[in-house]
Design a protein around this motif. Structure first.
Motif, mmCIF file in Angstrom:
data_model
loop_
_atom_site.group_PDB
_atom_site.id
_atom_site.type_symbol
_atom_site.label_atom_id
_atom_site.label_comp_id
_atom_site.label_asym_id
_atom_site.label_seq_id
_atom_site.Cartn_x
_atom_site.Cartn_y
_atom_site.Cartn_z
ATOM 1 N N GLU A 12 -20.740 5.297 4.999
ATOM 2 C CA GLU A 12 -20.467 3.995 5.607
ATOM 3 C C GLU A 12 -19.677 3.142 4.629
ATOM 4 O O GLU A 12 -20.070 2.977 3.482
ATOM 5 N N ILE A 13 -18.570 2.606 5.082
ATOM 6 C CA ILE A 13 -17.688 1.819 4.227
ATOM 7 C C ILE A 13 -17.910 0.348 4.527
ATOM 8 O O ILE A 13 -17.720 -0.099 5.656
ATOM 9 N N ASP A 14 -18.315 -0.418 3.515
ATOM 10 C CA ASP A 14 -18.667 -1.825 3.724
ATOM 11 C C ASP A 14 -17.632 -2.805 3.194
ATOM 12 O O ASP A 14 -17.598 -3.955 3.617
ATOM 13 N N THR A 15 -16.819 -2.385 2.224
ATOM 14 C CA THR A 15 -15.837 -3.301 1.641
ATOM 15 C C THR A 15 -14.456 -2.659 1.638
ATOM 16 O O THR A 15 -14.313 -1.439 1.762
ATOM 17 N N ILE A 16 -13.453 -3.498 1.490
ATOM 18 C CA ILE A 16 -12.081 -2.992 1.418
ATOM 19 C C ILE A 16 -11.910 -2.121 0.175
ATOM 20 O O ILE A 16 -11.179 -1.128 0.184
ATOM 21 N N GLU A 17 -12.589 -2.460 -0.908
ATOM 22 C CA GLU A 17 -12.544 -1.644 -2.120
ATOM 23 C C GLU A 17 -12.989 -0.223 -1.819
ATOM 24 O O GLU A 17 -12.320 0.750 -2.217
ATOM 25 N N GLU A 18 -14.100 -0.066 -1.101
ATOM 26 C CA GLU A 18 -14.597 1.270 -0.755
ATOM 27 C C GLU A 18 -13.641 1.981 0.193
ATOM 28 O O GLU A 18 -13.470 3.200 0.117
ATOM 29 N N TRP A 19 -13.020 1.208 1.091
ATOM 30 C CA TRP A 19 -12.063 1.772 2.043
ATOM 31 C C TRP A 19 -10.880 2.395 1.308
ATOM 32 O O TRP A 19 -10.482 3.532 1.578
ATOM 33 N N PHE A 20 -10.314 1.659 0.338
ATOM 34 C CA PHE A 20 -9.201 2.181 -0.447
ATOM 35 C C PHE A 20 -9.647 3.361 -1.315
ATOM 36 O O PHE A 20 -8.929 4.359 -1.438
#
Length: 617
Positions: A250-258
């Protein structure tokens, strides 16, 4: 190769590559993501599949102070605010909700989040306040102007976005039929702490707006970028099964998304390598490796015993075309799809009369330069400094007895038989060089003869891209050596007289490729000269080619490599062109205003560089 003289002035825009590089370094530092790239687009946006965030071209055509602070505020917002403090979980739920005005709803939320995050950044980092103040000043005037136009045209939903932005900056504008209650609801954002708080305020506004407006917002003042549903593809290869059953995190932040995109890219490459190591070449015949040798001979090469052992194991570098090599992230993201070929330049015909004529014209210049440089080298070797506090003890010791503070020591400059320097010359092999080939060849020959006369190791390489074979999947590039380091004093005038113009040029890629060779040299002084007649031009390499080239030059400088650029032109260059090349190469870019100046400018570049080597030792 495209020229910087485009037919319409507004098409002739170039980006300040140094400023963009600074923004990229700042973004990487704020986000703690060195892989992060920064580009320019109409609006700020996120593109994790390219590991890039975009700053807005809205700031162009303004004063340097406003432009710089505008870009800084974009970076602060994206890398310092949205990066970790924007909730993707809340955004996912927000996007699921149905509404008759989706564009208005999304832009109101991004407007609210921009305000919340900018206030948070200013509180945490007071040094950002000046940039945000300038941002607010410019955008307030912009939204005031836009609100008048939208009101006049009847774009009520667009007017609401303008009013929403201005209300958060304590500027009230009114529209007939727009309830005051909306303004009061909107000011609840002053207390918003999370993305979910902003969503609650926006939804209250939308409950009323959906009954007030029949049409959605037409203009886009904000955009998110790539859809959140665009998740990194999961790659696995035959024989690697362990990760198949894993559930996506599960991706919660844009940092994790990138990071998920960045990590997936690395895993994909690692898995492919592991598969090759474990399973071998999947293209082999079914009968096994024994059948590999049964195929026809595809290529033969004639050996050559000249010179010393070839560098980097290039025992077959004299064959017509080498096996292709893949860039794969080694030469900047703009060149990831490049495959490149390295080969020796081939002699085409007998050029003895041409070469004799060129050398006869250049002989006075070459002799004078060699005489001057050798004289300077001799003076440096024989130079003695006396009356020093430390060094070798002089035979004249009388000052020890008669002087209060004697200085009986001396130093003699250590002799140096050869210049501790290495040179590389990259020659643009694009089609636009066709009308200046003869002059370029003469300049290259001068370069070759001077360095041979001084016994300085050097390389001369023609580079170009095959425009007819280039595609999204693959962009073939070629490097043709006319002279290599290990050739020492061998005369390659015939190879120089034989090179021809081809199609496109990918300058940033070529510079990085040559940097890789220069990095392995042990000489104290390393120079890279680029002969070019225009801006970078290749497949999918327009504006990003300018940035890529400037970044390649900056990287070379960090590695202690001096990059010099000679712009070749058949007519006088404009101030705009001169500024354009200085933007990519700094103050190390010079130009030849006429074809007759090619040789003169080459001589000047060599003379200046070699004087530097002699002076600093």
């Amino acid at each position: 190769m495209a020229s910087v003289n485009r037919f319409i002035q507004f098409n002739n825009e170039t980006i300040d590559t140094k400023l963009l590089h600074q923004m990229e370094m700042l973004a990487g530092a704020l986000a703690d993501a060195p892989y992060l790239k920064v580009t320019t687009r109409k609006l700020v946006e996120l593109r994790p599949s390219e590991a890039a965030m975009s700053i807005s071209v809205f700031w162009r055509h303004r004063s340097k102070r406003v432009e710089r602070n505008g870009y800084l505020s974009d970076i602060y917002l994206m890398a310092g605010g949205f990066w970790r403090d924007f909730s993707l979980a809340a955004w996912r739920e927000f996007k699921k909700s149905k509404t008759t005005l989706p564009n208005l709803r999304e832009q109101l939320l991004l407007c609210a989040e921009e305000f919340r995050l900018s206030e948070k950044i200013k509180a945490a980092r007071p040094g950002t306040v000046a940039a945000f103040d300038i941002r607010d000043m410019v955008y307030k005037e912009y939204h005031k102007d836009q609100s008048k136009q939208n009101l006049k045209k009847g774009f009520k939903a667009d007017f609401l976005i303008n009013a929403a932005y201005l209300r958060l900056r304590n500027v009230e504008i009114e529209m007939e039929g727009l309830p005051r209650a909306l303004s009061l609801i909107w000011t609840e954002l002053y207390d918003a702490k999370t993305t979910m708080d902003s969503i609650r305020v926006v939804d209250q506004i939308m409950d009323r707006a959906e009954f007030m407006f029949e049409t959605d917002a037409i203009h886009s003042y904000y955009t998110f970028g790539e859809a959140l549903e665009k998740v990194p593809p999961f790659h696995y290869h035959e024989g690697i099964e362990s990760d198949r059953a894993e559930e996506p995190e599960e991706i919660d932040t844009i940092e994790e998304w990138f990071q998920s995109w960045h990590r997936e890219t690395e895993m994909s490459e690692a898995s492919a390598m592991e598969f090759e190591l474990e399973r071998g070449d999947s293209q082999l015949a079914e009968g096994g490796r024994e059948e590999e040798g049964t195929g026809d001979v595809e290529q033969t090469a004639k050996g050559d015993s000249r010179g010393e052992h070839l560098e980097d194991g290039d025992a077959d570098d004299r064959q017509m075309t080498s096996k292709p090599k893949k860039a794969e992230g080694q030469f900047g993201s703009a060149n990831d799809q490049v495959v490149y070929y390295e080969s020796r330049s081939q002699v085409d015909g007998d050029h003895r009369l041409e070469i004799e004529d060129w050398r006869q014209k250049q002989a006075p210049y070459v002799r004078a330069l060699l005489k001057e440089l050798k004289k300077r080298m001799t003076q440096r070797q024989e130079g003695v400094r006396s009356n020093l506090n430390a060094g070798r003890l002089s035979k004249k010791l009388v000052p020890l007895a008669i002087e209060e503070r004697p200085k009986p020591f001396y130093r003699k400059t250590a002799p140096s038989k050869e210049l501790d320097a290495v040179f590389c010359l990259l020659i643009d092999g694009s089609a636009s060089m066709l009308d200046k080939l003869e002059e370029t060849k003469q300049a290259v020959l001068l370069f070759h003869d001077v360095l041979r006369g001084l016994n300085v190791p050097h390389e001369i390489v023609l580079f170009y891209e095959d425009a007819y074979e280039a595609s999204d999947a693959e962009q073939p590039n070629y490097f043709e050596w006319m002279h290599k380091f290990e050739d020492r004093g061998i005369d390659h005038a015939k190879e120089i007289a034989s090179f021809e113009a081809h199609e496109d040029n990918r300058d940033g890629f070529a510079i990085r490729w040559m940097n890789g060779r220069l990095k392995r040299r042990t000489e104290k002084h390393r120079f890279l000269l680029v002969f070019s007649d225009g801006e970078p031009s290749a497949y999918n390499y327009a504006q990003n080619g300018i940035v890529d080239t400037a970044n390649a030059v900056a990287e070379a400088k960090k590695q202690g490599i001096e990059v010099l650029h000679l712009f070749l032109s058949s007519e006088s260059i404009s101030e705009e062109q001169a500024a354009f090349y200085q933007m990519m190469y700094g103050n190390k870019s010079v130009s030849a205003d006429s074809l007759e100046q090619f040789v003169e400018q080459t001589l000047r570049l060599l003379k200046r560089s070699l004087h530097l080597v002699i002076q600093t030792g």
